[in-house]
Write a protein that holds these residues in place. Sequence first.
Motif, mmCIF file in Angstrom:
data_model
loop_
_atom_site.group_PDB
_atom_site.id
_atom_site.type_symbol
_atom_site.label_atom_id
_atom_site.label_comp_id
_atom_site.label_asym_id
_atom_site.label_seq_id
_atom_site.Cartn_x
_atom_site.Cartn_y
_atom_site.Cartn_z
ATOM 1 N N TRP A 85 0.832 -1.208 0.000
ATOM 2 C CA TRP A 85 0.000 0.000 0.000
ATOM 3 C C TRP A 85 0.863 1.252 0.000
ATOM 4 O O TRP A 85 0.558 2.234 -0.673
ATOM 5 N N ALA A 97 -9.724 -0.418 -4.697
ATOM 6 C CA ALA A 97 -9.544 -1.602 -5.550
ATOM 7 C C ALA A 97 -9.395 -2.870 -4.702
ATOM 8 O O ALA A 97 -9.982 -3.906 -5.009
ATOM 9 N N PHE A 98 -8.627 -2.765 -3.611
ATOM 10 C CA PHE A 98 -8.430 -3.915 -2.724
ATOM 11 C C PHE A 98 -9.743 -4.347 -2.092
ATOM 12 O O PHE A 98 -10.086 -5.525 -2.088
ATOM 13 N N GLY A 100 -12.651 -3.879 -3.240
ATOM 14 C CA GLY A 100 -13.487 -4.430 -4.304
ATOM 15 C C GLY A 100 -13.179 -5.887 -4.605
ATOM 16 O O GLY A 100 -14.013 -6.610 -5.135
ATOM 17 N N MET A 101 -11.972 -6.323 -4.281
ATOM 18 C CA MET A 101 -11.560 -7.717 -4.517
ATOM 19 C C MET A 101 -11.967 -8.649 -3.381
ATOM 20 O O MET A 101 -11.884 -9.866 -3.523
ATOM 21 N N MET A 102 -12.402 -8.067 -2.264
ATOM 22 C CA MET A 102 -12.698 -8.872 -1.076
ATOM 23 C C MET A 102 -13.986 -9.674 -1.223
ATOM 24 O O MET A 102 -14.951 -9.194 -1.796
ATOM 25 N N SER A 103 -13.964 -10.854 -0.626
ATOM 26 C CA SER A 103 -15.174 -11.665 -0.545
ATOM 27 C C SER A 103 -16.042 -11.107 0.587
ATOM 28 O O SER A 103 -15.584 -10.295 1.403
ATOM 29 N N GLN A 106 -14.362 -11.785 3.831
ATOM 30 C CA GLN A 106 -13.246 -10.881 4.099
ATOM 31 C C GLN A 106 -13.738 -9.495 4.525
ATOM 32 O O GLN A 106 -13.166 -8.878 5.424
ATOM 33 N N ARG A 107 -14.816 -9.015 3.914
ATOM 34 C CA ARG A 107 -15.382 -7.718 4.312
ATOM 35 C C ARG A 107 -15.890 -7.776 5.745
ATOM 36 O O ARG A 107 -15.726 -6.835 6.516
#
Length: 170
Positions: A85, A97-98, A100-103, A106-107
Motif C-alpha cells: 500500500w 480496488a483492494f 473491491g476484490m474482497m469476498s 473478508q469484508r
Amino acid sequence: MPRPLGDLEDAVMTRVWQWNRPVTVREVLEDLQQERSIAYTTVMTVMDNLHQKGWLRREVDGRAYRYTAVSTRAAYSAALMNEAWSHSDNPAAALVAFFGMMSAEQREALQDAMRIVRPDLQGAPRPPSGEAPDGAVDEGADEPADEPADEPLREAAEDPADGAGPETGR
C-alpha cells in the motif's frame, strides 16, 4: 519492511507458525520430506537465514538449536499489505480496488477488525443491508444485519506476541 518470503522460507515458517512451539531442523525436515525431496543441510541453511533475517529466534538444545517464530503470520501478512500500500501513488484508489476484490467473508472480517481498532464504532448504527451510509444502494453488500461476534479477534488483538515482528529496514 519485510520482503516476501521465498517458497522454501514460507514452507518452513508455515510449519513454525502452525506448530507454535520450539522446533528443530530435523522436525521441519521430516515434515517437508512428506511433500518433496530435500536435504537436511538445505533446511538448516534456510532456518539459519530466517534467524539472521530476524524471523526466527533460536536457543541451544544439546547439539542442536530449537527455533521459534519472532512474529505471527498475521503480523507478517499485515506488514506485506502495508508495504504494498505504501508504494501506491494513490493509496485511496488502491484501497478501493483492494476492498473491491474482497469476498463477503473478508469484508466481514475487516468490519470486525475495525471494531477492535476503533471501539467507538461499536455502537455506530449500520445501514440496512444493501444500503450505503449515504442512502445509496450498495450492490456488493451481502453481510447480515446482525453484528458478528468479535471476541476471537479481540483476543488475538490483545495477544502481545501478535504485534511483535522482526526489525524493519531489511
